[in-house]
Design a protein around this motif. Structure first.
Motif, PDB file in Angstrom:
ATOM      1  N   ILE A 130      -9.469  -6.283 -13.526  1.00  0.00           N
ATOM      2  CA  ILE A 130     -10.184  -6.973 -12.445  1.00  0.00           C
ATOM      3  C   ILE A 130      -9.653  -8.390 -12.287  1.00  0.00           C
ATOM      4  N   ASP A 131      -9.443  -9.066 -13.413  1.00  0.00           N
ATOM      5  CA  ASP A 131      -8.910 -10.426 -13.376  1.00  0.00           C
ATOM      6  C   ASP A 131      -7.523 -10.440 -12.739  1.00  0.00           C
ATOM      7  N   LEU A 132      -6.661  -9.514 -13.162  1.00  0.00           N
ATOM      8  CA  LEU A 132      -5.290  -9.490 -12.652  1.00  0.00           C
ATOM      9  C   LEU A 132      -5.261  -9.127 -11.167  1.00  0.00           C
ATOM     10  N   ARG A 133      -6.042  -8.123 -10.779  1.00  0.00           N
ATOM     11  CA  ARG A 133      -6.073  -7.714  -9.372  1.00  0.00           C
ATOM     12  C   ARG A 133      -6.552  -8.864  -8.491  1.00  0.00           C
ATOM     13  N   THR A 134      -7.571  -9.572  -8.967  1.00  0.00           N
ATOM     14  CA  THR A 134      -8.104 -10.703  -8.198  1.00  0.00           C
ATOM     15  C   THR A 134      -7.083 -11.824  -8.109  1.00  0.00           C
ATOM     16  N   ARG A 135      -6.391 -12.084  -9.216  1.00  0.00           N
ATOM     17  CA  ARG A 135      -5.364 -13.142  -9.208  1.00  0.00           C
ATOM     18  C   ARG A 135      -4.273 -12.845  -8.189  1.00  0.00           C
ATOM     19  N   VAL A 136      -3.806 -11.596  -8.172  1.00  0.00           N
ATOM     20  CA  VAL A 136      -2.732 -11.235  -7.239  1.00  0.00           C
ATOM     21  C   VAL A 136      -3.199 -11.431  -5.809  1.00  0.00           C
ATOM     22  N   PHE A 137      -4.412 -10.978  -5.502  1.00  0.00           N
ATOM     23  CA  PHE A 137      -4.924 -11.106  -4.136  1.00  0.00           C
ATOM     24  C   PHE A 137      -5.082 -12.573  -3.733  1.00  0.00           C
ATOM     25  N   LEU A 138      -5.743 -13.346  -4.582  1.00  0.00           N
ATOM     26  CA  LEU A 138      -5.999 -14.746  -4.241  1.00  0.00           C
ATOM     27  C   LEU A 138      -4.703 -15.547  -4.161  1.00  0.00           C
ATOM     28  N   HIS A 139      -3.777 -15.257  -5.090  1.00  0.00           N
ATOM     29  CA  HIS A 139      -2.539 -16.044  -5.118  1.00  0.00           C
ATOM     30  C   HIS A 139      -1.660 -15.730  -3.909  1.00  0.00           C
ATOM     31  N   THR A 140      -1.489 -14.448  -3.588  1.00  0.00           N
ATOM     32  CA  THR A 140      -0.657 -14.098  -2.439  1.00  0.00           C
ATOM     33  C   THR A 140      -1.274 -14.605  -1.139  1.00  0.00           C
ATOM     34  N   GLN A 141      -2.599 -14.683  -1.113  1.00  0.00           N
ATOM     35  CA  GLN A 141      -3.266 -15.211   0.069  1.00  0.00           C
ATOM     36  C   GLN A 141      -3.002 -16.704   0.233  1.00  0.00           C
TER      37      GLN A 141
ATOM     38  N   ILE B 215       4.325  -6.208  -1.480  1.00  0.00           N
ATOM     39  CA  ILE B 215       3.018  -6.743  -1.886  1.00  0.00           C
ATOM     40  C   ILE B 215       2.067  -5.597  -2.202  1.00  0.00           C
ATOM     41  N   ILE B 216       2.068  -4.570  -1.338  1.00  0.00           N
ATOM     42  CA  ILE B 216       1.197  -3.412  -1.573  1.00  0.00           C
ATOM     43  C   ILE B 216       1.585  -2.715  -2.875  1.00  0.00           C
ATOM     44  N   SER B 217       2.887  -2.650  -3.153  1.00  0.00           N
ATOM     45  CA  SER B 217       3.344  -2.046  -4.399  1.00  0.00           C
ATOM     46  C   SER B 217       2.809  -2.808  -5.610  1.00  0.00           C
ATOM     47  N   ARG B 218       2.756  -4.138  -5.526  1.00  0.00           N
ATOM     48  CA  ARG B 218       2.211  -4.925  -6.627  1.00  0.00           C
ATOM     49  C   ARG B 218       0.736  -4.577  -6.868  1.00  0.00           C
ATOM     50  N   GLN B 219      -0.021  -4.378  -5.772  1.00  0.00           N
ATOM     51  CA  GLN B 219      -1.465  -4.134  -5.884  1.00  0.00           C
ATOM     52  C   GLN B 219      -1.783  -2.679  -6.172  1.00  0.00           C
TER      53      GLN B 219
ATOM     54  N   SER C  84       0.852   0.610  -7.178  1.00  0.00           N
ATOM     55  CA  SER C  84       1.564   1.314  -8.244  1.00  0.00           C
ATOM     56  C   SER C  84       1.742   0.456  -9.494  1.00  0.00           C
ATOM     57  N   ASP C  85       2.017  -0.837  -9.314  1.00  0.00           N
ATOM     58  CA  ASP C  85       2.215  -1.689 -10.489  1.00  0.00           C
ATOM     59  C   ASP C  85       0.919  -1.873 -11.275  1.00  0.00           C
ATOM     60  N   LEU C  86      -0.162  -2.141 -10.571  1.00  0.00           N
ATOM     61  CA  LEU C  86      -1.436  -2.287 -11.261  1.00  0.00           C
ATOM     62  C   LEU C  86      -1.907  -0.966 -11.845  1.00  0.00           C
ATOM     63  N   ASP C  87      -1.580   0.147 -11.212  1.00  0.00           N
ATOM     64  CA  ASP C  87      -1.928   1.452 -11.772  1.00  0.00           C
ATOM     65  C   ASP C  87      -1.173   1.699 -13.080  1.00  0.00           C
TER      66      ASP C  87
ATOM     67  N   ALA D 292       8.879   1.075  -5.940  1.00  0.00           N
ATOM     68  CA  ALA D 292       8.538   0.033  -4.967  1.00  0.00           C
ATOM     69  C   ALA D 292       9.277   0.256  -3.649  1.00  0.00           C
ATOM     70  N   LYS D 293      10.555   0.670  -3.730  1.00  0.00           N
ATOM     71  CA  LYS D 293      11.322   0.919  -2.504  1.00  0.00           C
ATOM     72  C   LYS D 293      10.725   2.078  -1.704  1.00  0.00           C
ATOM     73  N   LEU D 294      10.241   3.095  -2.415  1.00  0.00           N
ATOM     74  CA  LEU D 294       9.585   4.207  -1.736  1.00  0.00           C
ATOM     75  C   LEU D 294       8.355   3.732  -0.968  1.00  0.00           C
ATOM     76  N   ILE D 295       7.543   2.917  -1.628  1.00  0.00           N
ATOM     77  CA  ILE D 295       6.326   2.423  -0.996  1.00  0.00           C
ATOM     78  C   ILE D 295       6.656   1.540   0.198  1.00  0.00           C
ATOM     79  N   VAL D 296       7.665   0.670   0.017  1.00  0.00           N
ATOM     80  CA  VAL D 296       8.068  -0.216   1.120  1.00  0.00           C
ATOM     81  C   VAL D 296       8.497   0.606   2.329  1.00  0.00           C
ATOM     82  N   GLN D 297       9.338   1.617   2.096  1.00  0.00           N
ATOM     83  CA  GLN D 297       9.826   2.445   3.200  1.00  0.00           C
ATOM     84  C   GLN D 297       8.673   3.168   3.892  1.00  0.00           C
TER      85      GLN D 297
END
Length: 602
Positions: A116-127, A142-146, A148-151, A219-224
């Motif tokens: 929860i802490d990490l997910r919130t940090r990524v959202f707030l920081h990228t914002q 960015i979506i890949s960070r939130q 597949s990476d967090l998963d 990440a490239k798959l998600i981006v595409q």
């Protein structure tokens, strides 16, 4: 700004040794900051898992006691040693099971708190990151960070850490118990560990590269996928489905190949582990058998030594699977830490200056702007826009109009010089005052999921319904909103899919006008409007811009008619400056543009 990870450029799957060390330190700092608030829970969890593991490992030693001490005593009609051994085995098993259940619950709480802490940090920081970052870092990444990476980190925290901690402690306590029970059997086990260490190192080196490549390929798959779905209108309009199919197919093949190679490593590592376990058990049993025959070792101790040796290798396969999760999560943490390491290129002032009410005077003093040192977009210039003046920026595509507007909005800071609002450098102004005083409306006209009223109220969250309606009426949006199925309560759906492009633009106008800024910037904001809608908006603009500064960027010269002043830009320079009437009556660039536009209407 991170320069090692290539956040602004293309992500890589291989780094130099120095880069890898720097990235690992950065990832460890991030992990440490996540775990620091939970250190009390961590210590308690560690204590519980240590005790539970010790209770589990005690079993074979208790069996050895029961056989070597209990059976001879039982033959003498003394059942107490056997009874004590059975009771001790039962108690240690029960305690171990209870403590493991407690440990799993505590570990799950820690895992969820970290995620929860990490997910919130990524959202707030990228914002908070500046527009420059978002223009270079694709939404898919960015979506890949939130996702597949967090998963990947979640899988490690939920299952992998349990496997690691319990597995390592189990092996350590098992080895200690074996050496304590029979040091010679412990020596046999140690001999088999030497090739095991070499095998594990081989697996570690090769799998680390493959799992990093796997994260990049994912990440490239998600981006595409995200970019294709986001731009589906363009995809279908230009019939690029086949091309996208080939590109996506190549990415899928690359992802499959990387994972196949990783599984190939496991196909070698796991059987080798099992084989070494069999060799160790066979060695302990063979050598121990000769020692029992010679009377140098008791049968119960041999049985316990064989059990301990076999149990020592039991967690190995789980640890190999943990290494799979660990490599994925470590690579994901590297990517996330790279994003969190990014610093806004437009930082908030350390000692902000308040500007509670702004008149709207905008001044550029010796301003120069360049995206890179060798790419100067706006050569050095001065400009003074008095409060309340409506200025139209005209020029060909790439002339620097939008860049100038972004400097006023402080989406970017000038490379040199100062941009001021009412005499205050924008770099020193309090962010809340800046956003309240300056509002920019772009041609994108982005609408968020929710009602029409919610989208208009974005400009002033505390606005009443009457204020929302008044803003819509001012820009000519009220009539079509009333015609929607639920009026102002109509859900515009994702990206405003239930309203037309022109209607989305009108809603974005109402949003900006409700904010009541001192400076309003319209960047190609009427490009989606038809002629009747544009005229209706212009009527509202003339009323609403009367007491505020406005900067209008438009290719449609009809929009320029409401301006007090026209600036013609070419190659980043202001080549003409004057009222629309004066410039039309002249022989310059704007007069030529206006004549061409007028001829096009005939």
């Amino acid at each position: 700004m991170s320069t090692v990870t290539g956040v602004r450029g293309e992500e890589r799957d291989e780094y130099t040794k120095a880069e890898s060390r720097w990235i690992r330190r950065r990832s460890l700092r991030l992990l440490g900051s996540l775990l620091h608030p939970l250190r009390a829970q961590l210590w308690l969890t560690m204590a519980v898992v240590v005790v539970s593991t010790a209770a589990q490992v005690a079993g074979p030693a208790i069996i050895a006691y029961g056989i070597d001490q209990g059976l001879p005593a039982l033959m003498q009609q003394d059942w107490l040693p056997v009874g004590l051994a059975g009771l001790a085995y039962l108690l240690t098993g029960t305690a171990g099971a209870f403590l493991i259940a407690w440990y799993i619950r505590m570990a799950a709480r820690i895992s969820q708190a970290v995620l929860i802490d990490l997910r919130t940090r990524v959202f707030l920081h990228t914002q908070k990151l500046s527009l420059e970052f978002h223009e270079s870092y694709t939404s898919g990444r960015i979506i890949s960070r939130q996702t597949s990476d967090l998963d990947a980190i979640r899988e490690l925290m939920d299952e992998g850490i349990n496997q690691l901690v319990r597995g390592v402690l189990y092996m350590l306590f098992t080895a200690i118990a074996l050496v304590w029970l029979d040091w010679f059997s412990g020596l046999v086990l140690l001999v088999t560990l030497l090739p095991l260490a070499a095998l594990t190192r081989w697996f570690q080196v090769r799998s680390q590269k493959l799992f990093r490549r796997s994260r990049v390929a994912s990440a490239k798959l998600i981006v595409q996928f995200v970019e294709t779905m986001t731009g589906i209108r363009a995809v279908q309009a230009f019939r690029s489905e086949r091309r996208n199919e080939r590109v996506f197919g190549d990415l899928v093949d690359d992802y499959r190949d990387v994972n196949a190679r990783a599984l190939g490593l496991f196909a070698v590592y796991n059987p080798a582990l099992n084989f070494m376990g069999y060799v160790a058990v066979a060695g302990v049993l063979l050598i121990g058998g000769f020692r029992v025959a010679d009377g140098a070792l008791e049968v119960g101790v041999l049985l316990a030594a064989v059990l301990y040796t076999k149990r020592f290798f039991d967690p190995m396969e789980e640890l190999a699977m943990f290494y799979n999760s660990y490599q994925s999560a470590a690579s994901a943490l590297e990517k996330i830490s790279g994003v969190l390491e990014e610093q806004p290129s437009v930082p908030d002032p350390t000692e902000p200056v308040d500007l509670w009410t702004a008149d709207g005077r905008v001044r550029f003093e010796s301003v120069e702007f360049a995206y890179t040192p060798d790419r100067v977009v706006l050569p050095r210039f001065d400009l003074d826009v008095p409060a309340g003046q409506t200025v139209a920026l005209v020029g060909s595509t790439g002339a620097g109009k939008s860049t100038l507007a972004k400097l006023i909005s402080r989406f970017y800071d000038p490379s040199d010089g100062v941009v001021e609002l009412d005499g205050v450098d924008l770099r020193r102004m309090h962010p809340k005052d800046l956003r309240r005083a300056i509002v920019m409306v772009t041609q994108e006209a982005y609408l968020f999921s929710g009602s029409v009223a919610d989208n208009i109220a974005l400009g002033k969250p505390e606005a009443t319904f009457d204020e929302i309606v008044a803003a819509a009426k001012a820009v000519g949006a009220h009539e079509f909103i009333e015609g929607l199925p639920n009026g102002y309560d109509t859900d515009v759906n994702k990206r405003g899919g239930r309203v037309s492009a022109g209607q989305r633009q009108l809603i974005s106008f109402a949003r900006a006008f409700l904010a009541d800024p001192a400076v309003l910037i319209l960047d190609e904001a009427t490009s989606s409007l038809d002629i009747p809608s544009e005229r209706l908006v212009q009527e509202g603009l003339q009323t609403l811009l009367a007491d505020r500064t406005a900067v209008i960027i438009a290719h449609r010269l009809s929009t320029v008619a409401i301006a007090d002043r026209v600036l013609v830009m070419e190659h980043g320079r202001i080549v003409e400056d004057g009222s629309p009437a004066d410039l039309i009556g002249g022989t310059g660039r704007f007069a030529a543009l206006h004549a061409a536009w007028r001829d096009s209407l005939v």
